[in-house]
Design a protein around this motif. Sequence first.
Motif, PDB file in Angstrom:
ATOM      1  N   SER A 127       1.473   3.647  -3.427  1.00  0.00           N
ATOM      2  CA  SER A 127       1.014   4.958  -3.482  1.00  0.00           C
ATOM      3  C   SER A 127       1.872   5.987  -3.791  1.00  0.00           C
ATOM      4  O   SER A 127       1.459   7.061  -4.316  1.00  0.00           O
ATOM      5  CB  SER A 127       0.303   5.155  -1.912  1.00  0.00           C
ATOM      6  OG  SER A 127       1.532   5.609  -1.139  1.00  0.00           O
ATOM      7  N   LYS A 128       3.230   5.768  -3.831  1.00  0.00           N
ATOM      8  CA  LYS A 128       4.115   6.835  -4.153  1.00  0.00           C
ATOM      9  C   LYS A 128       4.228   6.775  -5.682  1.00  0.00           C
ATOM     10  O   LYS A 128       4.836   7.925  -6.237  1.00  0.00           O
ATOM     11  CB  LYS A 128       5.445   6.608  -3.625  1.00  0.00           C
ATOM     12  CG  LYS A 128       5.617   6.800  -1.941  1.00  0.00           C
ATOM     13  CD  LYS A 128       6.864   6.262  -1.492  1.00  0.00           C
ATOM     14  CE  LYS A 128       7.041   6.188   0.074  1.00  0.00           C
ATOM     15  NZ  LYS A 128       8.233   5.936   0.761  1.00  0.00           N
ATOM     16  N   ILE A 129       3.848   5.770  -6.334  1.00  0.00           N
ATOM     17  CA  ILE A 129       4.142   5.610  -7.727  1.00  0.00           C
ATOM     18  C   ILE A 129       2.859   5.639  -8.716  1.00  0.00           C
ATOM     19  O   ILE A 129       2.890   5.287 -10.036  1.00  0.00           O
ATOM     20  CB  ILE A 129       5.069   4.659  -8.150  1.00  0.00           C
ATOM     21  CG1 ILE A 129       4.495   3.431  -7.767  1.00  0.00           C
ATOM     22  CG2 ILE A 129       6.525   4.746  -7.421  1.00  0.00           C
ATOM     23  CD1 ILE A 129       5.232   2.258  -8.372  1.00  0.00           C
ATOM     24  N   LYS A 175       0.843  -1.196  -0.115  1.00  0.00           N
ATOM     25  CA  LYS A 175      -0.004  -0.085   0.139  1.00  0.00           C
ATOM     26  C   LYS A 175       0.890   1.304   0.171  1.00  0.00           C
ATOM     27  O   LYS A 175       0.781   2.103  -0.573  1.00  0.00           O
ATOM     28  CB  LYS A 175      -1.151   0.055   1.394  1.00  0.00           C
ATOM     29  CG  LYS A 175      -1.937   1.198   1.295  1.00  0.00           C
ATOM     30  CD  LYS A 175      -2.687   0.938   2.389  1.00  0.00           C
ATOM     31  CE  LYS A 175      -3.698   2.214   2.519  1.00  0.00           C
ATOM     32  NZ  LYS A 175      -4.799   2.043   3.703  1.00  0.00           N
ATOM     33  N   LYS A 176       1.733   1.499   1.017  1.00  0.00           N
ATOM     34  CA  LYS A 176       2.638   2.676   0.982  1.00  0.00           C
ATOM     35  C   LYS A 176       3.560   2.828  -0.210  1.00  0.00           C
ATOM     36  O   LYS A 176       3.566   3.734  -0.903  1.00  0.00           O
ATOM     37  CB  LYS A 176       3.216   2.507   2.211  1.00  0.00           C
ATOM     38  CG  LYS A 176       4.166   3.909   2.675  1.00  0.00           C
ATOM     39  CD  LYS A 176       4.867   3.750   4.000  1.00  0.00           C
ATOM     40  CE  LYS A 176       6.024   4.951   4.097  1.00  0.00           C
ATOM     41  NZ  LYS A 176       6.526   4.796   5.335  1.00  0.00           N
ATOM     42  N   ALA A 177       4.534   1.757  -0.457  1.00  0.00           N
ATOM     43  CA  ALA A 177       5.145   1.946  -1.735  1.00  0.00           C
ATOM     44  C   ALA A 177       4.362   2.193  -2.984  1.00  0.00           C
ATOM     45  O   ALA A 177       4.764   2.869  -3.844  1.00  0.00           O
ATOM     46  CB  ALA A 177       5.920   0.632  -1.784  1.00  0.00           C
ATOM     47  N   LYS A 210       9.552  -2.608  -0.690  1.00  0.00           N
ATOM     48  CA  LYS A 210      10.439  -1.446  -0.481  1.00  0.00           C
ATOM     49  C   LYS A 210      10.680  -0.710  -1.930  1.00  0.00           C
ATOM     50  O   LYS A 210       9.411  -0.063  -2.395  1.00  0.00           O
ATOM     51  CB  LYS A 210      11.807  -1.879  -0.166  1.00  0.00           C
ATOM     52  CG  LYS A 210      12.134  -2.475   1.214  1.00  0.00           C
ATOM     53  CD  LYS A 210      13.444  -2.847   1.670  1.00  0.00           C
ATOM     54  CE  LYS A 210      14.462  -2.853   0.791  1.00  0.00           C
ATOM     55  NZ  LYS A 210      15.860  -3.282   1.245  1.00  0.00           N
ATOM     56  N   ASP A 211      11.678  -0.893  -2.460  1.00  0.00           N
ATOM     57  CA  ASP A 211      11.818  -0.126  -3.805  1.00  0.00           C
ATOM     58  C   ASP A 211      11.338  -0.839  -4.951  1.00  0.00           C
ATOM     59  O   ASP A 211      11.084  -1.901  -4.967  1.00  0.00           O
ATOM     60  CB  ASP A 211      13.322   0.011  -3.995  1.00  0.00           C
ATOM     61  CG  ASP A 211      14.286   0.560  -2.869  1.00  0.00           C
ATOM     62  OD1 ASP A 211      13.779   1.446  -2.342  1.00  0.00           O
ATOM     63  OD2 ASP A 211      15.325   0.136  -2.275  1.00  0.00           O
TER      64      ASP A 211
END
Length: 149
Positions: A13-15, A9-11, A85-86
Amino acid sequence: MAARDWAVKKAASKILGPDERLVASCMANLPGTLKREGYYSALQNVVGIRFVDVAAEGGLPPKMNLAVTDRRVLLFEQSMLGRAKDLVAEIPIAQVAEARMLESGRAQVSVKVYNFAITFQGGVDLELESADKGGVSNVVGAINGRVRA
């Protein structure tokens, strides 16, 4: 978004692009560490796959989180805690021909491992495995629902 999508979810949402939404996800591993560089080399020839620098140094990481959006398949490196992560690779859904559960599977320390594959338009297969049967089923269904639409 399903409860199992917490790991990406967090990773993701950034892209995610405007109006792009997460559809399904699961934790995924390459079936064998020796296959890592071979898969990376084969996938480099698939038009439209973008690899991020993390993957460029040694192929795909052995432990990943796979996410399907309404537009792309995203591969993230997995942290020690199981979170994404990445970003390692992003694949436009137009480059995917299908996804399928594979017949083979095995019990690994009393945990059943499910094998699945994503086939790209040029016929290249990316074989993966996961202990999350429900997540794999959701990912396969989400990919096929978008490919056949």
